[in-house]
Design an enzyme around this catalytic site. Structure first.
Site, PDB file in Angstrom:
ATOM      1  N   HIS A 171      -7.797  -0.724  -4.241  1.00  0.00           N
ATOM      2  CA  HIS A 171      -6.723  -1.651  -4.559  1.00  0.00           C
ATOM      3  C   HIS A 171      -7.110  -2.565  -5.717  1.00  0.00           C
ATOM      4  CE1 HIS A 171      -5.089  -1.026  -0.207  1.00  0.00           C
ATOM      5  NE2 HIS A 171      -5.104   0.079  -0.952  1.00  0.00           N
TER       6      HIS A 171
ATOM      7  N   ASP B  57       0.807  -1.223   0.000  1.00  0.00           N
ATOM      8  CA  ASP B  57       0.000   0.000   0.000  1.00  0.00           C
ATOM      9  C   ASP B  57       0.845   1.280   0.000  1.00  0.00           C
ATOM     10  OD1 ASP B  57      -1.939  -1.928   0.221  1.00  0.00           O
ATOM     11  OD2 ASP B  57      -2.575  -1.353   2.237  1.00  0.00           O
TER      12      ASP B  57
ATOM     13  N   ASP C 258      -2.817   4.997  -3.237  1.00  0.00           N
ATOM     14  CA  ASP C 258      -2.173   3.824  -2.657  1.00  0.00           C
ATOM     15  C   ASP C 258      -1.454   3.079  -3.774  1.00  0.00           C
ATOM     16  OD1 ASP C 258      -3.341   4.482  -0.249  1.00  0.00           O
ATOM     17  OD2 ASP C 258      -4.294   2.529   0.062  1.00  0.00           O
TER      18      ASP C 258
ATOM     19  N   ASP D 299      -5.647  -5.141  -6.874  1.00  0.00           N
ATOM     20  CA  ASP D 299      -5.221  -6.539  -6.862  1.00  0.00           C
ATOM     21  C   ASP D 299      -6.281  -7.526  -6.372  1.00  0.00           C
ATOM     22  OD1 ASP D 299      -4.965  -5.602  -4.278  1.00  0.00           O
ATOM     23  OD2 ASP D 299      -2.793  -5.856  -4.169  1.00  0.00           O
TER      24      ASP D 299
ATOM     25  N   CYS E  80      -0.749  -8.044  -1.142  1.00  0.00           N
ATOM     26  CA  CYS E  80      -0.727  -6.913  -0.206  1.00  0.00           C
ATOM     27  C   CYS E  80       0.407  -7.038   0.806  1.00  0.00           C
ATOM     28  CB  CYS E  80      -2.041  -6.833   0.571  1.00  0.00           C
ATOM     29  SG  CYS E  80      -3.530  -6.785  -0.416  1.00  0.00           S
TER      30      CYS E  80
END
Length: 366
Positions: A244, A119, A195, A246, A347
Site C-alpha cells: 500500500h 483496498d 490492491d 499510502d 484506508c
C-alpha cells in the site's frame, strides 16, 4: 441568462486525491476475524511476529469485541467529522466474516473484515473497479459493498472488476526472504493481482508501486483497462514490508507530494514529480495500540477534503505542524484504535465523488 449545472449527473466522479470531497464510503470493522494463515501472511510475517500478534488477537478467531467497539468509536468520530465538514457519508452492510469458505483449490476458515474499502476498490472517474486482491481470506470481502454499488450503477456509474484470481500456490513466491533482494516480493507473475491502495490518483496519471500485494501483471492489467487516457508511473518502495503506497507517498494538492524519507529515495522519484514540491514527512510519533501490524508511518495515511483541508491523526503533532507550515489546514482526529484493523484515514475511506475532472498535472510550474 440560462444557468448551467456543472454537477456530474453520475454520483461517482473522482479523478484525484484532493478535489473537493462530496461523498465517501467508510469501512466497518464489525465481525472482524483474524485470518492470518494466508500463504501471503506466512511469508510476510515471521513466526515471532505472528506470535506477537496472537498475544492480542487470537489467530483463527473473531477479533475481541473490545477491539471492534473501540474501532467502531474511531470510525464514528471520523464519520461525524466528515459530515460536519459537509461530506455525504455512506455506510456498508455488515457481513459475517467468520464463516469458512473455499474454492476447488483451497479453503480458508474465515475472512478478515470490511474496515478498509480503499483496498478492494479503485474509483477512477465514473468507474468503481473491483481489484483482484492476493489474499484468500479477502476473496468475498466486496459483498459488503454490493448494495451501494448496485445503487450507483443504476444511476450511471460503471461498476467493473478485474479478472477474479485463482490464488493458487503458484502465485506465492516460496523462495522469498526479507533479507534476500533477489526475491523482493512474495508474489510471482502467475496471474494479475493488486490492491487498490497501491495506487493514488492524479488526473490522467496514476502513481503506483509493486509490493507484496501488487505484481507487474496486475499493473499491466490496470493500464490496459484504463487505456491511453491514463499513464501509470511506478515508484520504488524501500519499505521492508511493502504493501500500500499510502504510507510511502501521498498526493496532497496539484504540485505537492508528501513522501516518506525512509520508504523512498527522494532523488529517484519518477520524472512526473520533477516540477513538484516534495514535502518530507516528519518522523512519526509511535502509535500506542497493539498488536503492531503496520509501521509508525501510518502517520501519513491522511485524507484530503480539498486542496487545503486534511484529516490527520491527532497525536501526530510534528506532521500537523509541518502541514500548517506548508499552507494546509490540518483537522486532527483520534484514530489509533482503528490501527489493529490495518488501516488509517485513507484506508478506511473510499471517495466516491469529488469536484474534479480528467486533466493532466504532469507539467506544473514551480
Amino acid at each position: 441568462m440560462l444557468s448551467i449545472d456543472k454537477t456530474p449527473s453520475c454520483p461517482v466522479n473522482s479523478f484525484t486525491e484532493w478535489g473537493l470531497l462530496e461523498e465517501v464510503i467508510v469501512g466497518n470493522p464489525s465481525n472482524a476475524f483474524a485470518s492470518f494463515w494466508d500463504p501471503a501472511d506466512k511469508l510476510v510475517f515471521s513466526d515471532a511476529e505472528l506470535a506477537e500478534i496472537e498475544q492480542y488477537v487470537k489467530l483463527g478467531q473473531p477479533y475481541p469485541q473490545s477491539y471492534v467497539d473501540a474501532a467502531g468509536s474511531a470510525i464514528h468520530r471520523l464519520t461525524s467529522l466528515l459530515r460536519s465538514e459537509g461530506v455525504i457519508v455512506r455506510e456498508i452492510n455488515e457481513v459475517a466474516h467468520s464463516q469458512s469458505f473455499s474454492t476447488p483449490n483451497w479453503k480458508t476458515e474465515g475472512g478478515f473484515c470490511a474496515a478498509n474499502p480503499r483496498d478492494p476498490f479503485l474509483v477512477i472517474g465514473d468507474q468503481i473497479i473491483g481489484t483482484p486482491m492476493s489474499s484468500r481470506s479477502r476473496y468475498f470481502e466486496a459483498h459488503a459493498y454490493h448494495d451501494l454499488f448496485k445503487e450507483y450503477a443504476a444511476q450511471g456509474a460503471r461498476w467493473v472488476s478485474a479478472p477474479k484470481p485463482q490464488l493458487l500456490d503458484d502465485l506465492y513466491n516460496e523462495a522469498y526472504t526479507e533479507a534476500d533482494s533477489s526475491t523482493p516480493y512474495i508474489l510471482t507473475e502467475f496471474e494479475p493481482v493488486f490492491d487498490a491502495a497501491d495506487f493514488v490518483r492524479c488526473g490522467r496519471d496514476i502513481i503506483g508501486q509493486l509490493s507484496h500485494v501488487t505484481n507487474q501483471s496486475g499493473v499491466n492489467w490496470l493500464q490496459n483497462h484504463l487505456g491511453d487516457d491514463y499513464t501509470i508511473h511506478l515508484i520504488q518502495s524501500l519499505d521492508p514490508k511493502p504493501a500500500h503506497i499510502d504510507t510511502t507517498l501521498m498526493l496532497l494538492a496539484p504540485g505537492k507530494v508528501l513522501v516518506n524519507p525512509t520508504f523512498t529515495d527522494i532523488n529517484k522519484l519518477p520524472d512526473f514529480f520533477k516540477n513538484w514540491e516534495v514535502l518530507v514527512t516528519p518522523e512519526p510519533i509511535p502509535y500506542n495500540t497493539r498488536p503492531r501490524m503496520m509501521s509508525d508511518w501510518i502517520s501519513m495515511n491522511t485524507l484530503m477534503l480539498d486542496e487545503k483541508r486534511i484529516i490527520v491523526e491527532e497525536r501526530q503533532k510534528p506532521l500537523i505542524g509541518a502541514l500548517k507550515g506548508w499552507g494546509f489546514s490540518p483537522i486532527p482526529c483520534a484514530f489509533e484504535d482503528y490501527y489493529p484493523f490495518i488501516g488509517g484515514f485513507h484506508c478506511a475511506t473510499l471517495d466516491i465523488r469529488r469536484q474534479d475532472q480528467l486533466e493532466s498535472y504532469y507539467e506544473i510550474s514551480t
